[in-house]
Enzyme design. Sequence first.
Site, PDB file in Angstrom:
ATOM      1  N   THR A 150      44.377  -4.097  19.465  1.00  0.00           N
ATOM      2  CA  THR A 150      45.556  -3.696  20.151  1.00  0.00           C
ATOM      3  C   THR A 150      46.775  -3.078  19.144  1.00  0.00           C
ATOM      4  O   THR A 150      46.887  -3.561  18.097  1.00  0.00           O
ATOM      5  CB  THR A 150      46.268  -4.866  21.121  1.00  0.00           C
ATOM      6  OG1 THR A 150      47.580  -4.602  21.584  1.00  0.00           O
ATOM      7  CG2 THR A 150      46.334  -6.208  20.125  1.00  0.00           C
ATOM      8  N   TYR A 194      50.361 -12.593  21.480  1.00  0.00           N
ATOM      9  CA  TYR A 194      48.929 -11.823  21.875  1.00  0.00           C
ATOM     10  C   TYR A 194      48.793 -11.085  20.819  1.00  0.00           C
ATOM     11  O   TYR A 194      47.373 -10.984  20.138  1.00  0.00           O
ATOM     12  CB  TYR A 194      49.518 -10.917  22.846  1.00  0.00           C
ATOM     13  CG  TYR A 194      48.678 -10.100  23.180  1.00  0.00           C
ATOM     14  CD1 TYR A 194      47.453 -10.279  23.696  1.00  0.00           C
ATOM     15  CD2 TYR A 194      48.719  -8.368  23.028  1.00  0.00           C
ATOM     16  CE1 TYR A 194      46.424  -8.867  24.063  1.00  0.00           C
ATOM     17  CE2 TYR A 194      47.978  -7.519  23.337  1.00  0.00           C
ATOM     18  CZ  TYR A 194      46.975  -7.828  23.698  1.00  0.00           C
ATOM     19  OH  TYR A 194      45.869  -6.806  23.861  1.00  0.00           O
TER      20      TYR A 194
HETATM   21  N1  UFG Z   1      58.001  -2.819  31.673  1.00  0.00           N
HETATM   22  C1  UFG Z   1      59.064  -2.761  32.780  1.00  0.00           C
HETATM   23  N2  UFG Z   1      58.998  -3.336  33.950  1.00  0.00           N
HETATM   24  C2  UFG Z   1      57.714  -3.696  34.478  1.00  0.00           C
HETATM   25  C3  UFG Z   1      56.637  -3.706  33.635  1.00  0.00           C
HETATM   26  C4  UFG Z   1      56.838  -3.145  32.283  1.00  0.00           C
HETATM   27  O1  UFG Z   1      60.249  -2.213  32.249  1.00  0.00           O
HETATM   28  O2  UFG Z   1      57.669  -3.945  35.630  1.00  0.00           O
HETATM   29  C5  UFG Z   1      58.138  -2.355  30.483  1.00  0.00           C
HETATM   30  C6  UFG Z   1      58.047  -3.550  29.403  1.00  0.00           C
HETATM   31  O3  UFG Z   1      59.059  -4.134  29.319  1.00  0.00           O
HETATM   32  C7  UFG Z   1      57.587  -2.217  28.273  1.00  0.00           C
HETATM   33  C8  UFG Z   1      56.898  -1.210  29.080  1.00  0.00           C
HETATM   34  O4  UFG Z   1      57.109  -1.313  30.181  1.00  0.00           O
HETATM   35  O5  UFG Z   1      58.606  -2.037  27.519  1.00  0.00           O
HETATM   36  C9  UFG Z   1      55.309  -1.423  28.909  1.00  0.00           C
HETATM   37  O6  UFG Z   1      55.063  -2.645  29.384  1.00  0.00           O
HETATM   38  P1  UFG Z   1      53.514  -3.025  29.743  1.00  0.00           P
HETATM   39  O7  UFG Z   1      53.335  -4.421  30.461  1.00  0.00           O
HETATM   40  O8  UFG Z   1      52.892  -1.968  30.911  1.00  0.00           O
HETATM   41  O9  UFG Z   1      52.601  -2.927  28.513  1.00  0.00           O
HETATM   42  P2  UFG Z   1      53.041  -3.573  27.350  1.00  0.00           P
HETATM   43  O10 UFG Z   1      53.345  -2.509  26.416  1.00  0.00           O
HETATM   44  O11 UFG Z   1      53.846  -4.831  27.173  1.00  0.00           O
HETATM   45  O12 UFG Z   1      51.503  -3.996  26.764  1.00  0.00           O
HETATM   46  C10 UFG Z   1      50.488  -3.193  26.674  1.00  0.00           C
HETATM   47  C11 UFG Z   1      49.115  -4.211  26.633  1.00  0.00           C
HETATM   48  C12 UFG Z   1      48.938  -4.908  25.725  1.00  0.00           C
HETATM   49  C13 UFG Z   1      48.775  -3.760  24.331  1.00  0.00           C
HETATM   50  C14 UFG Z   1      50.154  -2.999  24.322  1.00  0.00           C
HETATM   51  C15 UFG Z   1      50.091  -2.108  23.302  1.00  0.00           C
HETATM   52  O13 UFG Z   1      49.169  -5.039  27.982  1.00  0.00           O
HETATM   53  O14 UFG Z   1      47.774  -5.352  25.690  1.00  0.00           O
HETATM   54  O15 UFG Z   1      50.220  -2.365  25.811  1.00  0.00           O
HETATM   55  O16 UFG Z   1      51.110  -1.156  23.298  1.00  0.00           O
HETATM   56  F1  UFG Z   1      48.996  -4.366  23.222  1.00  0.00           F
END
Ligand code: UFG
Length: 329
Positions: free
Chosen positions: A116, A140
């Site tokens: 990741t 994670y």
């Molecule tokens: N976000 C919001 N509102 C929501 C959901 C997400 O503002 O309802 C924001 C988060 O705070 C973050 C961005 O959108 O800033 C992306 O969030 P995601 O939950 O879609 O994804 P993440 O970046 O947290 O994590 C994902 C995968 C991980 C991976 C990562 C790599 O879940 O496994 O991308 O960038 F490691």
Amino acid sequence: MKILVTGGAGYIGSHVVKALGEKKYDVAVYDNLSSGNRWALLYGELFEGDLSDIKRLETVIESFKPHAVMHFAASIVVNESVINPLKYYNNNTSNTINLLNAMIKHKVNTFVFSSTAAVYGIPDKIPVTEDDPMLPINPYGSSKMMNEIILRDLSNANSDFRYISLRYFNVAGADNECRIGQAYKDPTHLITRALKTAIGQFSKMQIYGTDYNTPDGTCIRDYIHVDDLSNAHILALQYLFDGGQNNIFNCGYSCGYSVKDVIDRVKKVTKKDFSVEEVLRRQGDPPLLVADSSKIRRVLGWNPQFDELEIIIESAWRWEQKLKKLFNE
Ligand code: UFG
């Protein structure tokens, strides 16, 4: 060639199983169905089991006799990992050790690992390359970094063992024929939350933090279509079968979109306006993560077909509409 896919009933795993099946690989899936679904398997046999069940795992490896293992089974929610780190070290690190032990014991020496972008933490420069240091800022990312270190050490000690780690950026989208897609019981990912709000499953969505040091104050990510990611796995596997050496590749498009950009595109694609609330930051979120993907393009010849945010959102939107009809969600 026979490929054992752990977590093959899950979102990304099931798309890779589809790609393997289309390429005529003989596939078996090992999955505890904690977040995967039986219906998501378009090819291959399902062996229901947990990676902590070493006896079951060894029985499956002994009977199926895979030539390679692709390892997707893991917990993946960044914020949950901050609250419940041991779940992540158990499911992601200990269980990977169980799997590697079983592989070494049964002389299965070819491995493709789901890593990741979270291993990078808050990179010094963007886009981030594979040579940049691993400095994760959440459990994670740490649990996956530990696996990468274990793989490096294992292959140093055992020259027969070869692996590729694919560092995924933000995976989204669904099968073009709309047969499979993301179907988590409690979805947390941005595009899915936005689409489920557009379809009326949630009354509003939240933006976690608008005070980041980015142009619009919200976090920036590199979104990649799940079918392009699947194809990267096929290329990685083929590379190892052709004698390629251990390697690590970023999987992203080298293109960043902010949370606000994504929500705007979701509204445009779905033609739905929905309520968006700005709230405090979520724990464990790096402000900016964008891949330098030149290495995978150069070494594996990866050539993405769906590298456009609206294409990703459109495919995920078709899938959400189908899910709603099927399960009346
Ligand atoms: N976000 C919001 N509102 C929501 C959901 C997400 O503002 O309802 C924001 C988060 O705070 C973050 C961005 O959108 O800033 C992306 O969030 P995601 O939950 O879609 O994804 P993440 O970046 O947290 O994590 C994902 C995968 C991980 C991976 C990562 C790599 O879940 O496994 O991308 O960038 F490691």
